[in-house]
Design an enzyme around this catalytic site. Sequence first.
Site, PDB file in Angstrom:
ATOM      1  CD  GLU A 104     -11.731  -8.932   3.241  1.00 47.22           C
ATOM      2  OE1 GLU A 104     -11.493  -9.512   4.368  1.00 47.22           O
ATOM      3  OE2 GLU A 104     -11.268  -7.935   2.952  1.00 47.22           O
ATOM      4  CD  GLU A 106      -2.867   0.860  -4.360  1.00 48.22           C
ATOM      5  OE1 GLU A 106      -2.896   0.373  -3.404  1.00 48.22           O
ATOM      6  OE2 GLU A 106      -3.793   1.427  -4.914  1.00 48.22           O
ATOM      7  CE  LYS A 126     -10.844  -8.255   8.050  1.00 48.47           C
ATOM      8  NZ  LYS A 126     -10.064  -7.575   6.836  1.00 48.47           N
ATOM      9  CD  GLU A 130     -14.248  -9.767  -5.346  1.00 49.18           C
ATOM     10  OE1 GLU A 130     -15.242 -10.587  -5.705  1.00 49.18           O
ATOM     11  OE2 GLU A 130     -14.569  -8.669  -4.788  1.00 49.18           O
ATOM     12  CD  GLU A 171      -3.293   0.449   2.061  1.00 51.64           C
ATOM     13  OE1 GLU A 171      -3.573  -0.615   2.033  1.00 51.64           O
ATOM     14  OE2 GLU A 171      -3.642   1.463   2.863  1.00 51.64           O
ATOM     15  CB  CYS A 208      -9.706  -4.068  14.058  1.00 47.32           C
ATOM     16  SG  CYS A 208      -9.519  -3.529  12.397  1.00 47.32           S
ATOM     17  CB  SER A 259      -5.428   0.960  -1.278  1.00 43.87           C
ATOM     18  OG  SER A 259      -4.604  -0.355  -1.368  1.00 43.87           O
ATOM     19  CB  CYS A 274      -7.524  -2.963   6.231  1.00 42.03           C
ATOM     20  SG  CYS A 274      -5.799  -2.464   5.694  1.00 42.03           S
TER      21      CYS A 274
END
Lengths: 582, 156
Positions: A363, A284, A360, A368, A281, A505, A321, A301
């Site tokens: 996710e 990037e 999560k 993908e 990241e 989190c 990102s 994230c």
Amino acid sequence: MENLVKLTIDGVSVEVPAGTTVLEAAKKAGINIPTLCYLKDINQIGACRMCIVDTGARAFGAACVLPVSNGMNVKTNTPKIREARRVNLELLLSNHDKKCLDCARNQKCELQQMCQDLGVDDVDKYKGKMNEYDIDDLSPSIVRNNNKCILCRRCVAACNNTQAVGVIGPMGRGFKTKIGSAWEQPLNDVACINCGQCIAACPTGALYEKDSTKAVWDLLNDETKTVVVQPAPAVRAALGEEFGIPMGTAVTGKMAAALRRLGFNKVFDTDWAADLTIMEEGTEFIGRLTNGGVLPMITSCSPGWIKFCETYYPDFIPNLSSCKSPHEMEGAMIKTYWAEKVGIDPKDIKVVSVMPCTAKKFEAKRPELGHNGLADVDEVITTRELAKMIKEAGIDFANLPDEDFDPVLGESTGAGVIFGATGGVMEAALRTVYEIVTKETLDKVDFTAVRGIEGVKEATIKVGDLDVNVAVAHGTANAAKLLDSVRSGEKTYHFIEVMGCPGGCVTGGGQPIVSAQKRMECDPKTLRAAALYNEDANKPQRKSHENASIMAVYKDYLGEPNSHLAHELLHTHYTARPKYKK
Amino acid sequence: MPDNKEKYAKLQEVIEKHKGERGAVMPCLQEAMNIFGYVPQDVQEMIADGLGTTLSEVYGVSTFYSQFSLKPKGKHVIGVCLGTACYVKGSQKIIEKLSEELKIQPGDTTDDGLFTLNATRCLGACGLAPVMMIGEEVYGRLTPDQVPGILETYRA
């Protein structure tokens, strides 16, 4: 000078600022007034009538919404009040299924606790017609069982106000009132971001995560599979609470030991992939900054945040990102780099993530997020589910010795561990970006401006000749505010960190539940974050680019950050999602 | 569907008028009821997005008040009084007869869209018990055997 108000509560004289509620003033006087619908900073509506007090007025007042006034004489504990509260509670129970044994919140339920405290034990007191509801378990993250709902609306307030999502609300009227989504749609069919803040807000077992412990036990019992586990940074900051360890104690070593005893073949650490995330990241970001890429770049994230962006702010998708979230990166590296290294067919490797997060679970099922037809992560359990498994296995958690994670994908720096607190990803990124861009060593690695629990934090960091404007938001309502200010042109930033849950989190939707009473006494966001910052401060390495095992992975396998292979394994793409299902 | 387009344009005007007002959901739903005869999902979505609130908020209001209907109403809305006086005078039998004749349950609408059958609270005509209303027309001192004949006059 603040305007102070003097009053008496149960004979105790207290002085509090004007505008304080009787409930808060009583707390200051050492008196706990019972509450059910009240949740500090989230829900203050005086609906459940458990907090009634006698002020000499014609009717009892609800202490949670009753402001103090000078000379007020409050009684919180008279025979009449105790009786009224009991009747209230009995009436709530009259439409509650009272099946405590099968309840996810058994022994951690505010309703159950209150019945015990107030001596309400006759479950048939008002036996009569009850509502019977189907359990909605179609979402991969959140289950709603309205048979246990007491209509307190804490979940509604969390969804609507804290998260600006608002996909649940009360519907119907009177006895038929229930909480759910418009047009009786299951949660999976509406634009829920799976964050689980509704679960964290619920006083009963009406909301809980979709259970994955059975699937994980099955994997652990499958001899043909190599089962690898990775806990997220924030898990270590809160897991101990499930075993009576004080809030704010990091239990990293005990957690590693417990995971090993549960039978996982390898105990890795998502902190390792957090360091990897910073390399990807950070690179990037430097790329976007120097090559005229889309700015501000926004972190990726938090899967709750990602789904929020895809659904409610799709125009910001190019700003996200392209980095996968850390546990997805870790999963991808386990099934490629590590599999090759140890010579195991990736098909025989199963990756289990322990996350402070219910999003999560959603996710991990994104099509993908995989490679060669294999999902990066196979199962996700929350911190609560891990605690449940540890208890089920009879492991004496509090007395476990401290153990280390397994090399190599368990070795991390302090930059990785602070990912669990709001501002942590930004701070970790700044430590690395600064040193890469300036080729100088940071005097001070702590970027305190991005720490803390203010909803939106801003800072300008001098990186060489460049003033880098950064912002940090946590909780999607704060994120919405921040994005609105960027969209209108009022604010210009280079880099933004967003975490879906308030506090980041550490107070995610999968973390140990903190009761409303406890939330009046302390702030879990601050205490749990402190555990992580403390761990960071004591790490020998505190910058991701100083993680020797990460550097070795680039040298031996990935080439360099953002290389072709890194893109294939560690980056992803996003899709705009409709707000309403057609 | 030029007719429908006009209705949505009209709703849009209503939303613009109430935007920014406190408690704007209710008047918008009320006017939507007048325009469409009911408040289906796409109408509620339009109100939610137009007012900057959530669909669950709009849906919550629309299910709280019995004046709002989520389903299209028939051309003729029948209300049978189940208030105390009418009930004592046998209005339950009237509503059962209507149910049987129309082949629908109270709250529902016939397939041909002609009738909606509702049970109502006191209509304020207790002297005429048992009472029903069809549209604005009041029918008093009813017996079940009068029901088919009355319905027939609306079918013509």
